[in-house]
Design a protein around this motif. Structure first.
Motif, PDB file in Angstrom:
ATOM      1  N   ALA A  65       4.026 -50.986 -43.981  1.00 32.71           N
ATOM      2  CA  ALA A  65       5.160 -51.881 -44.234  1.00 32.71           C
ATOM      3  C   ALA A  65       6.446 -51.245 -43.753  1.00 32.71           C
ATOM      4  O   ALA A  65       7.305 -51.893 -43.160  1.00 32.71           O
ATOM      5  N   GLY A  66       6.574 -49.940 -44.016  1.00 31.85           N
ATOM      6  CA  GLY A  66       7.773 -49.252 -43.561  1.00 31.85           C
ATOM      7  C   GLY A  66       7.859 -49.205 -42.056  1.00 31.85           C
ATOM      8  O   GLY A  66       8.923 -49.328 -41.470  1.00 31.85           O
ATOM      9  N   ALA A  67       6.686 -49.056 -41.404  1.00 28.26           N
ATOM     10  CA  ALA A  67       6.676 -49.009 -39.945  1.00 28.26           C
ATOM     11  C   ALA A  67       7.053 -50.347 -39.356  1.00 28.26           C
ATOM     12  O   ALA A  67       7.677 -50.428 -38.305  1.00 28.26           O
ATOM     13  N   GLU A  68       6.653 -51.440 -40.055  1.00 25.83           N
ATOM     14  CA  GLU A  68       6.947 -52.770 -39.532  1.00 25.83           C
ATOM     15  C   GLU A  68       8.450 -53.037 -39.572  1.00 25.83           C
ATOM     16  O   GLU A  68       9.042 -53.473 -38.607  1.00 25.83           O
ATOM     17  N   SER A  69       9.057 -52.788 -40.751  1.00 24.89           N
ATOM     18  CA  SER A  69      10.492 -53.020 -40.838  1.00 24.89           C
ATOM     19  C   SER A  69      11.238 -51.893 -40.142  1.00 24.89           C
ATOM     20  O   SER A  69      12.202 -52.110 -39.424  1.00 24.89           O
ATOM     21  N   GLY A  70      10.757 -50.654 -40.339  1.00 20.78           N
ATOM     22  CA  GLY A  70      11.250 -49.511 -39.590  1.00 20.78           C
ATOM     23  C   GLY A  70      12.673 -49.119 -39.908  1.00 20.78           C
ATOM     24  O   GLY A  70      13.363 -49.733 -40.718  1.00 20.78           O
ATOM     25  N   THR A  71      13.107 -48.070 -39.267  1.00 16.95           N
ATOM     26  CA  THR A  71      14.489 -47.625 -39.337  1.00 16.95           C
ATOM     27  C   THR A  71      15.223 -48.149 -38.114  1.00 16.95           C
ATOM     28  O   THR A  71      14.748 -48.010 -36.985  1.00 16.95           O
ATOM     29  N   ILE A  72      16.367 -48.747 -38.335  1.00 17.15           N
ATOM     30  CA  ILE A  72      17.164 -49.279 -37.233  1.00 17.15           C
ATOM     31  C   ILE A  72      18.022 -48.149 -36.692  1.00 17.15           C
ATOM     32  O   ILE A  72      18.803 -47.530 -37.422  1.00 17.15           O
ATOM     33  N   THR A  73      17.865 -47.872 -35.429  1.00 20.88           N
ATOM     34  CA  THR A  73      18.590 -46.791 -34.784  1.00 20.88           C
ATOM     35  C   THR A  73      19.257 -47.305 -33.514  1.00 20.88           C
ATOM     36  O   THR A  73      18.992 -48.416 -33.052  1.00 20.88           O
ATOM     37  N   PHE A  74      20.082 -46.480 -32.940  1.00 21.82           N
ATOM     38  CA  PHE A  74      20.678 -46.795 -31.651  1.00 21.82           C
ATOM     39  C   PHE A  74      19.590 -47.084 -30.626  1.00 21.82           C
ATOM     40  O   PHE A  74      19.643 -48.068 -29.876  1.00 21.82           O
ATOM     41  N   GLU A  75      18.543 -46.255 -30.633  1.00 29.29           N
ATOM     42  CA  GLU A  75      17.460 -46.419 -29.664  1.00 29.29           C
ATOM     43  C   GLU A  75      16.655 -47.682 -29.934  1.00 29.29           C
ATOM     44  O   GLU A  75      16.285 -48.411 -29.001  1.00 29.29           O
ATOM     45  N   SER A  76      16.379 -47.995 -31.205  1.00 33.46           N
ATOM     46  CA  SER A  76      15.590 -49.201 -31.508  1.00 33.46           C
ATOM     47  C   SER A  76      16.358 -50.466 -31.135  1.00 33.46           C
ATOM     48  O   SER A  76      15.765 -51.461 -30.717  1.00 33.46           O
ATOM     49  N   LEU A  77      17.679 -50.443 -31.263  1.00 32.70           N
ATOM     50  CA  LEU A  77      18.479 -51.599 -30.867  1.00 32.70           C
ATOM     51  C   LEU A  77      18.466 -51.775 -29.350  1.00 32.70           C
ATOM     52  O   LEU A  77      18.435 -52.906 -28.847  1.00 32.70           O
ATOM     53  N   LEU A  78      18.478 -50.680 -28.617  1.00 34.61           N
ATOM     54  CA  LEU A  78      18.349 -50.777 -27.164  1.00 34.61           C
ATOM     55  C   LEU A  78      17.017 -51.416 -26.790  1.00 34.61           C
ATOM     56  O   LEU A  78      16.953 -52.288 -25.913  1.00 34.61           O
ATOM     57  N   GLU A  79      15.945 -50.981 -27.460  1.00 36.94           N
ATOM     58  CA  GLU A  79      14.624 -51.553 -27.186  1.00 36.94           C
ATOM     59  C   GLU A  79      14.592 -53.044 -27.525  1.00 36.94           C
ATOM     60  O   GLU A  79      14.017 -53.856 -26.791  1.00 36.94           O
ATOM     61  N   GLU A  80      15.214 -53.400 -28.636  1.00 40.46           N
ATOM     62  CA  GLU A  80      15.245 -54.810 -29.053  1.00 40.46           C
ATOM     63  C   GLU A  80      15.996 -55.666 -28.030  1.00 40.46           C
ATOM     64  O   GLU A  80      15.638 -56.819 -27.778  1.00 40.46           O
ATOM     65  N   MET A  81      17.025 -55.119 -27.445  1.00 39.95           N
ATOM     66  CA  MET A  81      17.847 -55.863 -26.500  1.00 39.95           C
ATOM     67  C   MET A  81      17.036 -56.371 -25.317  1.00 39.95           C
ATOM     68  O   MET A  81      17.304 -57.455 -24.785  1.00 39.95           O
ATOM     69  N   VAL A  82      16.026 -55.628 -24.892  1.00 32.22           N
ATOM     70  CA  VAL A  82      15.248 -56.007 -23.720  1.00 32.22           C
ATOM     71  C   VAL A  82      13.855 -56.507 -24.088  1.00 32.22           C
ATOM     72  O   VAL A  82      12.986 -56.642 -23.223  1.00 32.22           O
ATOM     73  N   ASN A  85      18.823 -45.132 -20.041  1.00 28.54           N
ATOM     74  CA  ASN A  85      18.732 -45.282 -18.588  1.00 28.54           C
ATOM     75  C   ASN A  85      17.747 -46.386 -18.207  1.00 28.54           C
ATOM     76  O   ASN A  85      18.000 -47.172 -17.287  1.00 28.54           O
ATOM     77  N   ARG A  86      16.617 -46.429 -18.923  1.00 26.96           N
ATOM     78  CA  ARG A  86      15.621 -47.468 -18.622  1.00 26.96           C
ATOM     79  C   ARG A  86      16.167 -48.860 -18.935  1.00 26.96           C
ATOM     80  O   ARG A  86      15.989 -49.798 -18.151  1.00 26.96           O
ATOM     81  N   VAL A  87      16.828 -49.010 -20.079  1.00 30.15           N
ATOM     82  CA  VAL A  87      17.394 -50.305 -20.462  1.00 30.15           C
ATOM     83  C   VAL A  87      18.483 -50.720 -19.480  1.00 30.15           C
ATOM     84  O   VAL A  87      18.554 -51.884 -19.062  1.00 30.15           O
ATOM     85  N   GLN A  88      19.325 -49.791 -19.084  1.00 32.17           N
ATOM     86  CA  GLN A  88      20.361 -50.096 -18.100  1.00 32.17           C
ATOM     87  C   GLN A  88      19.750 -50.592 -16.791  1.00 32.17           C
ATOM     88  O   GLN A  88      20.211 -51.572 -16.200  1.00 32.17           O
ATOM     89  N   LYS A  89      18.700 -49.927 -16.358  1.00 31.49           N
ATOM     90  CA  LYS A  89      18.037 -50.321 -15.123  1.00 31.49           C
ATOM     91  C   LYS A  89      17.420 -51.709 -15.256  1.00 31.49           C
ATOM     92  O   LYS A  89      17.529 -52.550 -14.354  1.00 31.49           O
ATOM     93  N   MET A  90      16.787 -51.980 -16.404  1.00 30.32           N
ATOM     94  CA  MET A  90      16.161 -53.280 -16.631  1.00 30.32           C
ATOM     95  C   MET A  90      17.200 -54.401 -16.631  1.00 30.32           C
ATOM     96  O   MET A  90      17.020 -55.448 -16.019  1.00 30.32           O
ATOM     97  N   LEU A  91      18.316 -54.184 -17.327  1.00 22.73           N
ATOM     98  CA  LEU A  91      19.336 -55.219 -17.430  1.00 22.73           C
ATOM     99  C   LEU A  91      20.065 -55.427 -16.099  1.00 22.73           C
ATOM    100  O   LEU A  91      20.453 -56.547 -15.765  1.00 22.73           O
TER     101      LEU A  91
END
Length: 562
Positions: free
Chosen positions: A27-44, A237-243
């Motif tokens: 359950a904790g893994a599903e909701s997870g911790t929101i981080t700078f990196e997780s928000l970048l992943e969510e964006m794409v 860098n990966r998210v920047q390249k994707m966007l």
């Protein structure tokens, strides 16, 4: 109890406890911790918009809107000095800091737009922007404002981006999409030695909009630090390249269905996709003797699980209006060969029907029709994709500074009742005057608010640019495929799509846009609104074949008869 039974009891208890621990961990893994990196992943991750967010959040906005706008419909509702208004002014260790945002967490800043000029329209002082997190005395981000928002000091393009390089720098809108999460509190301030007065009637003008998330209590958010960018550099860098490339992810393993042919007036052709799936790409190419009219009078219709969810002229749906203006965003594109594509994820539980209806008087050739769909696990957070279109044809405007409403009025683009997320819009119009049409502000009411939690500073600001400028620009989440009609009679189409700044609603959302033209004239004005919603949602925009059939204007005389 025997020793043997006692041992077995301990083993069973240990297994049960381990089971509970695994369940809690999952359950904790599903909701997870929101981080700078997780928000970048969510964006794409386009799939994220297809489900209600977990953990839940609300999306709101701080802006420099004129604080005299206090009550909808009141004489001051149209106050328009939407600049240099702040939450308050603080004295901080001898520094005079203007507070742009002050919000409790857990949360995250997800979009920052601004434009500016110095006193009397002069050079901007480029004062100091500071972002304080979690009540700490020292800012986590500090530096010259222009350098941080779109100058590359914090991050490069496209997460930090202005608009067209053809637009003079002093007339650009500046956009920062870099997410800044915080666990307890966020305060954004601006300091300058230049004189600032309310509304910038004499002093420095700072227009700004900050979209931010407030997560449900208990959400685990890791605050942004000065080392966050360095630690997340590979992901960034990966998210920047994707966007930057608007990469078309999520298409591996999809199934393809094609359909094409001649569509005579009043005829419809369609394709049915069966199974628990999600449409991941739609691709169409039309040919007609009068292609602009075909782009407006040919309608895309989509049903999910027997529910009508999309009814929209095909050109507006793909963000290009009734003229093909090649451009690319994260969700849509119009190519040089007139092919239209979209990459919205559209989940369904059993069945989807995608149809193309010809409401015009000419035969339209669908020379390319392609649908890509892939697996989707439907659950109690899954949402249907929706798009609706409406047009105010021949709407009368009047700019009159001496009238109590300044000639301004609010237009309701859409009201949705139910639960879901608002994710974007496309505005197509034809201006008939040699002056600016879009002075008005967006006003977005969520879950029955009496005062909008999103109130802006101008239509062009909402779409990421500034100062009415007509130059073409494109980016992942905002674009102006055409600005021909911004300051001259002609055609304009503006696009804004949302990712981290999607607006969840639990009961309803009402989107109003103020129409304030600088001239007394008549124009055509047509918004397309896009949202996701759980089954049972309703909305107030009905299919309108009459308006879709209406001849599209190519000149002023098509709207204002000689």
């Amino acid at each position: 109890m025997s020793r043997k039974n006692h041992i077995w009891s301990l083993i069973i208890i240990a297994v049960l406890c381990a089971g509970f621990a695994v369940t809690d961990l999952a359950a904790g893994a599903e909701s997870g911790t929101i981080t700078f990196e997780s928000l970048l992943e969510e964006m794409v991750d386009r799939d994220c918009l297809g489900r209600l967010p977990d953990p839940a959040y609300t999306c709101k906005q701080f802006s420099s809107y004129d604080r005299n706008s206090t009550e909808p419909g009141s004489p001051t509702w149209w106050a328009n000095w939407d600049r240099s208004y702040f939450v308050r002014i603080e004295d901080n260790n001898g520094r005079k800091e203007h507070v742009l945002m002050d919000a409790d967490g857990p949360g995250a800043v997800v979009r920052f737009w601004a434009t500016w000029h110095g006193p009397g329209g002069g050079e901007f002082s480029n004062g100091t922007l500071r972002i304080y997190l979690d009540e700490k005395d020292e800012p986590v981000i500090e530096g010259p404002m222009a350098d941080l928002i779109s100058g590359g000091k914090l991050v490069g393009e496209p997460l930090s981006q202005g608009v067209s390089p053809e637009t003079a720098y002093r007339h650009r809108g500046h956009n920062l999409y870099l997410p800044i999460p915080y666990s307890a509190h966020c305060k954004v301030t601006y300091e300058t030695k230049s004189f600032i007065d309310e509304g910038a009637r004499k002093g420095e003008a700072l227009y700004y909009q900050i979209n931010y998330r407030s997560y449900e209590p208990g959400a685990n958010v890791e605050s942004f630090t000065e080392n966050s960018i360095k630690r997340a550099r590979p992901t960034l860098n990966r998210v920047q390249k994707m966007l930057k490339a608007n990469e078309r992810t999520g298409l591996d393993g999809t199934e393809e269905q094609r359909f094409e042919g001649s569509i005579k007036p009043s005829e419809e052709i369609s394709v049915i996709v069966k199974g628990q799936k999600a449409v991941r790409c739609l691709e169409f190419k039309l040919e007609a003797d009068d292609l602009p009219q075909a782009l407006r009078s040919t309608v895309i219709k989509i049903e999910f699980d027997g529910r009508a969810s999309v009814w929209c002229p095909i050109g507006d749906f793909f963000g290009t209006g009734y003229h093909i203006r090649p451009h690319s965003t994260w969700y849509t594109e119009a190519s040089q060969d007139n092919t239209l594509r979209c990459y919205w994820v559209m989940p369904f539980e059993k069945r989807a029907k995608i149809g193309i209806l010809n409401l015009g008087s000419q035969t339209v050739e669908l020379t390319r029709g392609r649908i890509l769909s892939g697996p989707w696990k439907w659950d109690n957070r899954s949402c249907y994709f929706h798009a609706a279109w409406k047009q105010w044809a021949g709407i009368q405007t009047q700019s009159n500074e001496n009238s109590k409403d300044h000639g301004a009025f609010d237009l309701n683009w859409i009201t949705v009742k139910g639960r879901g997320l608002y994710v974007g819009d496309v505005l197509t119009l034809f201006n008939t005057a040699k002056t600016w049409w879009g002075e008005g502000d967006e006003k977005i009411y969520v879950d029955g608010e009496s005062f909008p939690s999103h109130i802006g500073t101008g239509t062009e600001d909402y779409y990421g640019y500034a100062w009415c400028k007509p130059n073409f620009f494109e980016s992942a989440f905002h674009a102006q495929p055409s600005g021909e009609g911004n300051l001259e009679p002609g055609f304009t189409v503006n696009v804004r799509y949302r990712s981290l700044d999607a607006i969840p609603f639990n009961k309803s959302i009402r989107f109003d846009m103020e129409l304030w033209h600088w001239a007394k004239t008549v124009m055509n004005y047509a918004p397309t609104t896009i949202w996701y919603a759980r089954p049972g949602a309703t909305w107030d925009v009905e299919p309108n074949p009459t308006e879709a059939k209406r001849p599209v204007p190519r000149s002023v005389e098509d709207i204002i008869k000689p």
